[in-house]
Design an enzyme around this catalytic site. Structure first.
Site, PDB file in Angstrom:
ATOM      1  N   CYS A  96      31.726  40.952  35.519  1.00  0.00           N
ATOM      2  CA  CYS A  96      33.066  41.411  35.915  1.00  0.00           C
ATOM      3  C   CYS A  96      34.075  41.235  34.794  1.00  0.00           C
ATOM      4  O   CYS A  96      34.966  42.063  34.601  1.00  0.00           O
ATOM      5  CB  CYS A  96      33.534  40.666  37.166  1.00  0.00           C
ATOM      6  SG  CYS A  96      33.871  38.914  36.888  1.00  0.00           S
ATOM      7  N   HIS A 389      36.002  35.409  39.826  1.00  0.00           N
ATOM      8  CA  HIS A 389      35.848  36.843  39.620  1.00  0.00           C
ATOM      9  C   HIS A 389      37.042  37.382  38.837  1.00  0.00           C
ATOM     10  O   HIS A 389      38.179  36.957  39.057  1.00  0.00           O
ATOM     11  CB  HIS A 389      35.760  37.545  40.978  1.00  0.00           C
ATOM     12  CG  HIS A 389      35.470  39.019  40.903  1.00  0.00           C
ATOM     13  ND1 HIS A 389      34.434  39.553  40.168  1.00  0.00           N
ATOM     14  CD2 HIS A 389      36.098  40.080  41.487  1.00  0.00           C
ATOM     15  CE1 HIS A 389      34.420  40.864  40.315  1.00  0.00           C
ATOM     16  NE2 HIS A 389      35.419  41.215  41.095  1.00  0.00           N
ATOM     17  N   ASN A 411      39.032  46.886  41.083  1.00  0.00           N
ATOM     18  CA  ASN A 411      37.831  46.061  41.096  1.00  0.00           C
ATOM     19  C   ASN A 411      36.678  46.792  40.406  1.00  0.00           C
ATOM     20  O   ASN A 411      36.802  47.953  40.019  1.00  0.00           O
ATOM     21  CB  ASN A 411      37.474  45.703  42.546  1.00  0.00           C
ATOM     22  CG  ASN A 411      36.618  44.449  42.634  1.00  0.00           C
ATOM     23  OD1 ASN A 411      36.252  43.855  41.635  1.00  0.00           O
ATOM     24  ND2 ASN A 411      36.295  44.051  43.849  1.00  0.00           N
TER      25      ASN A 411
END
Length: 470
Positions: A96, A389, A411
């Site tokens: 991520c 994250h 995202n």
């Protein structure tokens, strides 16, 4: 079957002369779960009709069912929003941080050059990240060879030889050294989309060769021979990465296209020249990481040892600030159409179906029968919460007084996840579970900018903030 019978035969043939000995208790029995205490605990639960209904709901649906009393609805309308196009998907990987860094850059490139949809190759930069992290570990083993195996630093190194998580200095060091390439030049593979097996195998190689380096050091082998062993291990890892990800390109030809699909230019690039053609700046000096960690004093600069992706890279360095001051700079960046690297504890109170994060999505306190009320400092100190994250901060909704009410991030879980590939969070959730934001230096307040002259206080690698974004 034969082996089992043979073993039984051996066992029954042994003379039964050994007496059973009472086990030695490690702690005082009166502090264990005694029959009396167990009876007391059992008696404390008096099932009501409400408890039975709650049990039926939890058994059937788990504990993540919606809190009907939350009274909060967050929509996708924002007073200030940075435009972007195309949602990425990290699949079953912990990259991520890499997707987020690239998403910040691609949004800027599309805005500045009026480009159509643009994505960069994660496989390309991930290849170099894994090779650099391997060298970081092996060289750290060489550097710490005089320390005993049970030294905390050595133990930490072998516990964490490599992973696919990361943070912003890993991005800036990687991009500035290796450049970037379009996703078409080095596409995703089965192993880049699902990194578990590759990471596990590299970790095993590193631990094995790390032990061999320490053995050679104990046998008084020269440092030059230790380096040779390191390089042999790196050659094996390089080959493994090529087999799984492909070999990184050195030159490629690419056509930049505008929003209408018309060609702007067609040129031959190296990965480094492609980065410079689009961005023309050093990421290592143009961005600053802002942290909100209430377990440490504010208005100080910190760095974490070994929290970097390259041996010769930059340790993760940040300014620790109150949330209100961090939000001030984040709002300034969004108002100027500039996305930011952002990381948080994403799993806390996340409604995955709607992509909404509030403090009251799920009523775990009622299920547990005990109020869950630790503050942010206590959650960090007890390892209850930490950054898990990274995403791209792109929108804020300000009320009539200029105060934020909600935020939105782009995202990397695919376009079908959350709110059209995004997550929306209330301002209260943002305060509670946001940890770090990376901003362009031009958005720093005067007070934050002045702190950059401080010499960072070095924290150990086991500091709670080392938790890497995945």
């Amino acid at each position: 079957m034969t082996l089992c019978l043979f073993a039984i035969g051996l066992f029954t043939a042994l003379p039964m002369t050994l007496k059973a000995q009472a086990p030695i208790r490690a702690g005082d029995a009166k502090f264990g779960l005694t029959p009396q205490l167990l009876q007391k605990l059992k008696a404390s639960y008096k099932e009501t009709s409400t408890d039975k209904a709650l049990q039926n709901m939890v058994v059937a649906n788990g504990m993540d069912f919606s809190n009907s009393q939350k009274g909060i609805t967050l929509d996708g309308e924002f007073s200030h929003k940075v435009e972007s196009k195309g949602i990425t998907d990290q699949k079953r990987s912990g990259r991520c941080w890499l997707f987020t860094g690239q998403n910040v850059l691609r949004a800027e490139a599309m805005r500045v050059y009026n480009l159509g949809e643009l994505t960069f190759s994660q496989s390309y930069n991930y290849f170099w990240d894994q090779l650099e992290k391997s060298n970081l570990f092996l060289q750290a083993v060489i550097d710490t060879r005089s320390l005993p195996m049970d030294d905390r630093k050595v133990e930490w190194l072998f516990r964490h030889p490599i992973n696919d998580g990361g943070q912003f200095t890993g991005i800036s060091d990687n991009f500035m050294k290796y450049g970037i390439v379009p996703s078409e030049v080095m596409p995703e593979t089965a192993s880049s989309n699902n990194t578990a097996k590759l990471s596990s195998l590299i970790a095993e190689i590193l631990r094995q060769e790390g032990i061999r380096i320490r053995e050679d050091a104990e046998n008084k082998k020269s440092e030059a021979l230790l380096i040779q062993r390191k390089e042999k291990a790196l050659s094996a890892i390089y080959k493994l990465l090529v087999l799984n990800l492909g070999e990184p390109t050195e030159k490629f030809t690419y056509t930049l296209k505008d929003k209408e699909g018309k060609a702007i230019s067609t040129k031959e690039y190296t990965p480094q020249s492609f980065y410079q053609a689009l961005f023309k700046r050093d990421m290592r000096t143009s961005y600053v990481m802002l942290m909100n960690n209430p377990t440490l004093p504010y208005y100080k600069v910190y760095a974490i040892e070994y929290d970097r992706h390259m041996y010769d890279g930059v340790n993760w360095t940040y300014i620790n600030l109150p949330m209100e001051e961090i939000k001030e700079m984040a709002i300034a960046s969004i108002k100027d159409s500039t996305m930011m690297y952002y990381s948080c504890d994403v799993g806390k109170q996340l409604d995955r179906k709607t992509g909404v994060l509030t403090l009251h999505n799920f009523d775990y306190s009622s299920i547990a029968g005990i109020e869950l009320n630790m503050d942010k400092r206590e959650r960090i100190a007890t390892n209850t919460s930490g950054s898990t994250h990274a995403m791209t901060l792109m929108a804020v909704d300000l009320d009539a007084k200029g105060k934020p009410t909600k935020w939105m991030v782009e995202n990397s879980w695919g376009a079908d996840s959350g709110y059209k590939g995004h997550l929306i969070m209330s301002d209260e959730w943002f305060d509670a579970y946001t940890f770090r934001i990376v901003v362009d230096k031009k958005y720093l307040t005067a007070r934050a900018k002045a702190l950059l002259s401080q010499k960072p206080e070095l924290l150990p690698p086991w500091d709670p903030m080392f938790m890497q974004d995945k």
